[in-house]
Design an enzyme around this catalytic site. Structure first.
Site, PDB file in Angstrom:
ATOM      1  CB  CYS A 151      -0.947  -0.004   1.197  1.00 26.14           C
ATOM      2  SG  CYS A 151      -1.988  -1.481   1.264  1.00 26.14           S
ATOM      3  CG  HIS A 285      -1.923   4.527   5.650  1.00 25.81           C
ATOM      4  ND1 HIS A 285      -1.890   4.299   4.292  1.00 25.81           N
ATOM      5  CD2 HIS A 285      -2.074   3.299   6.230  1.00 25.81           C
ATOM      6  CE1 HIS A 285      -2.019   3.004   4.060  1.00 25.81           C
ATOM      7  NE2 HIS A 285      -2.133   2.374   5.216  1.00 25.81           N
ATOM      8  CG  HIS A 321      -6.261   1.088   1.547  1.00 22.86           C
ATOM      9  ND1 HIS A 321      -5.383   1.753   0.724  1.00 22.86           N
ATOM     10  CD2 HIS A 321      -5.483   0.401   2.433  1.00 22.86           C
ATOM     11  CE1 HIS A 321      -4.150   1.487   1.090  1.00 22.86           C
ATOM     12  NE2 HIS A 321      -4.178   0.668   2.130  1.00 22.86           N
TER      13      HIS A 321
END
Length: 740
Positions: A151, A285, A321
């Site tokens: 990620c 994040h 995400h």
């Protein structure tokens, strides 16, 4: 430090496609509405009950295109970024750097279910094929790097672009991230119980998980003033700094105190020449999982150390995400916030969590911003933080007085079908080949059983290489890891998808999912060595090792800290023949039998005590760049006198093109330079060039190469000569190893 500043790296164009919308205007409008854009995905069938929420991109695929969804998303974002630049798409970037984790996985999954997966139908499976498609579309003939650190991939791509532009080796780079939804990631995160069925609520006391999403974002970054003149959208924003770190704590969970996140943020601020108090906004994040949000909150509290924390928010409650795309998408969102003067809302947040002690932005706020932090953290403890600022708001940090010295090789090792480096050299000296699969049990014999108990083939081979190359007393000196892999962990990927199908999408293995990400082996090495610096995994197909080397040149630190540079791939009984045409039954030439293995170099910046130096590492994404190669290596005349051996590698499918390219090189360098086609002796697998690199260093240290490398029946004298590792075909690469 010198008195002049680092080159200003400005945004000359940007493109974005996500659940928030397509393009800058649609994205900004969606952000200002501060509503969830999540829903039920419809790009693959769901067999069991209520769907979990997902962030499917507002994007219409071209059904006539042979390219998978990931590729089409990347191309759409790239076209937006290029059309927004001065002169539109007529301006070709010097390099393309793309973060990706899924590649053509969605298409491969569908083919597997239909029992129609073949090398031809899966030709776009590899992550590198996404970057290649983008480079071709924007007419880039320079480096085309593919990074895959879960990620944090998109943010890592931007960090590499920043270093490349500052180095002066490029003036304009297209960088970003992309991932499409697929069964592997959608059900993988569900198997870890990290998905909130009611939608993500980042930083909220009632948060229970994330939502998997997809998307693409690309930034055209430039140090040339003419590239940004007249650009209206984001031309007044610059990428001021970047920081990378590794937790070295757990394969999937963050360090509970946020150690790695804190290190990345501090590094990014130092790189930008700023203090925490200079930051007006933090783009979190903020996935909405319990542990990730807590670790990030603790890191932020430690960063500000009792001082007031600036406004902060996560957009993932609205967008989901998007994995490898997330860091790039959020960099574009951050640039929008700077240029338009607003703070995005933390969609999904309602109830304050005293354990976090952070109050995220509940509503959109119009506010002038000067500088911000954008965080991205991924599996394997891979952390990246970016600092973006309005142009002119801060003086760029001073440039070092001298460039970093060349990378020096202080150790080398390899694993082949013959065994370790000593066994491989012995086999070559006897005129025998070293093809075949590595004896996994023998190679792992010295590793702690607890360390490898739950690991499968690629991770075990990678750990074996790390243990082999480092003296016991030097294991604590390793700071950074740069790893290449053409295909990643095939065993875990195959086992996860097989179990997913067999169980009717109900009981896939969470352990296999964690191990399936391309950067999992490098993460395991970091855990083994407690290496907390940059942890970079590249997946450039046949160029994977070379791309890792290129990254090491840009990011490896100086001082007493050392780095590992390696590449490895595994031969999988069903997936290797499906993905790699070199394993096909029609290929019966030398080295065509299933083979795997890898090679590793132990690097420092200090020349004293080195076995060899890396003088050049050059990458090209087009075969048309072949005439440029000799000049980039230092000139035709110098090449003829200094190169003692060319170790040439290419895939079997590109044999004819490679022969034409070699003829061109012979015309320049003369026909007296021996050329060794090392894959015939080592096997045709993506990371064979890493084995060749370890052999090249060993040859230079000994001063000779085995007779098989010369073809004359006698050892080749390499006294006062260098070895050129040459990659041929549709993409070109050259690494020159010289005596220290």
């Amino acid at each position: 430090m010198s008195s002049h500043s680092l080159r200003s790296v400005r945004i000359a164009g940007a493109g974005i496609v996500s659940a928030l919308g397509e393009g800058l205007a649609a994205t900004e409008a969606s952000l200002r509405q501060a509503q969830s854009c999540l829903g039920r995905p419809d790009i693959f069938p769901l067999l069991q009950g209520k769907s979990l929420p997902a962030g499917q991109a507002l994007f219409q695929e071209d059904p006539a295109s042979p390219l998978p969804r990931t590729h089409q998303l990347a191309l759409r974002a790239a076209e937006q970024a290029m059309s927004g630049s001065k002169g539109g798409c007529a301006h070709a970037p010097d390099a393309v750097i793309l973060g990706c984790t899924t590649g053509g996985m969605l298409t491969t999954e569908t083919l597997l279910l239909g029992r129609a997966a073949t090398p031809s139908s899966c030709r776009y499976h590899g992550l590198h094929t996404v970057t290649a498609a983008v480079a071709s579309r924007v007419r880039c003939s320079g480096p085309a790097l593919t990074v895959s650190t879960a990620c944090s991939s998109g943010a890592l791509a931007l960090a590499l672009a920043l270093r490349l532009l500052r180095s002066g080796r490029a003036k304009c780079v297209l960088a970003g991230g992309v991932d499409s939804l697929c069964r592997l990631t959608f059900f993988g995160f569900h198997s870890l119980q990290l998905v909130d069925a009611d939608g993500p609520k980042p930083l909220d006391r009632r948060r229970r998980g994330m939502a998997v999403a997809e998307g693409a974002a690309m930034l055209l970054l430039s140090t040339a003033e003419e590239d940004v003149e007249g650009v209206e959208d984001l031309a007044f924003v610059e990428l001021l700094g970047a920081g990378l770190s590794c937790d070295a704590h757990h394969p999937a969970s963050p360090h509970p105190q946020g150690d790695g996140a804190l290190a990345a943020m501090r590094s990014a601020l130092a790189d930008a020449g700023l203090n925490p108090q200079d930051i007006d906004y933090i783009n979190l994040h903020g996935t909405g999982t319990v542990e990730n949000d807590l670790a990030e909150a603790r890191a932020i509290q430690r960063l500000f150390d009792g001082a007031a924390v600036p406004p902060l928010s996560s957009i993932k409650g609205a967008s989901g995400h998007s994995l490898a795309a997330a860091g790039a998408i959020e960099a574009v969102v951050s640039a929008l916030a700077l240029s338009r003067g607003f703070i995005p809302a933390n969609t999904g947040f309602e109830e304050f969590d005293p354990a976090l002690d952070l109050n995220p932005q509940k509503h959109v706020q119009d506010k002038p911003l000067h500088a911000l932090l954008s965080n991205s953290f991924g599996f394997g403890g891979n952390n990246a933080a970016l600092v973006l600022a309005r142009v002119g708001a801060f003086q760029p940090p001073a440039e070092p007085a001298a460039p970093l010295p060349a990378l020096a090789v202080h150790g080398c090792a390899c694993l082949t079908g013959a065994g370790d480096l000593a066994a491989t050299l012995a086999r070559l000296e006897a005129g025998q080949n070293c093809t075949g699969r590595v004896d996994e049990a023998a190679s792992c014999a010295s590793l702690p059983p607890k360390q490898i108990r739950r690991l499968k083939r690629l991770a075990r081979l990678s750990l074996s290489l790390a243990a082999e190359v480092l003296p016991e007393e030097e294991r604590t000196s390793v700071h950074s890891i740069f790893m290449g892999t053409g295909w990643g962990a095939l065993s875990e990927t195959a086992d996860f998808l097989a179990r997913l199908e067999e169980s009717g999408q109900q009981f896939p293995s969470p352990t296999d999912f964690i191990g399936s990400v391309h950067n999992s082996p490098a993460g395991q090495i970091a855990l083994f060595l407690n290496a907390r610096g940059a942890n970079v995994t590249t997946s450039g197909g046949e160029q994977s090792f070379e791309q890792a080397c290129f990254s090491a040149q840009l990011l490896a630190c100086q001082g007493e800290r050392s780095a590992l540079l390696l590449a490895a791939d595994e031969a999988h009984a069903s997936w290797s023949p499906m993905l790699d045409a070199s394993f096909g039954p029609e290929n019966t030439g030398p080295g065509s039998a299933p083979a795997d293995g890898g090679g590793i170099l132990w690097l420092k910046r200090q020349r004293q005590g080195a076995m060899a130096l890396i003088r050049h590492c050059l990458l090209y994404s087009s075969p048309e760049a072949m005439p440029q190669l000799p000049a980039d290596l230092g000139g035709e005349g110098d090449l003829c006198s200094r190169i003692g051996l060319v170790m040439a590698g290419f895939s079997q499918q590109e044999h004819d093109l490679a022969q034409v390219q070699l003829q061109s090189l012979h015309q320049i360098c003369g026909t007296d330079v021996p050329v060794w086609f090392y894959r015939d002796a080592l096997g045709h697998f993506a990371s064979a060039s890493a084995v060749a690199a370890a052999l090249a260093v060993s040859f230079l240290q000994r001063g000779t190469a085995p007779a098989c490398a010369d073809g004359t029946g006698r050892p080749l004298d390499l006294s006062n000569k260098s070895v050129l590792l040459l990659g041929l075909g549709q993409s070109l690469s050259a690494i020159e190893f010289v005596r220290p």
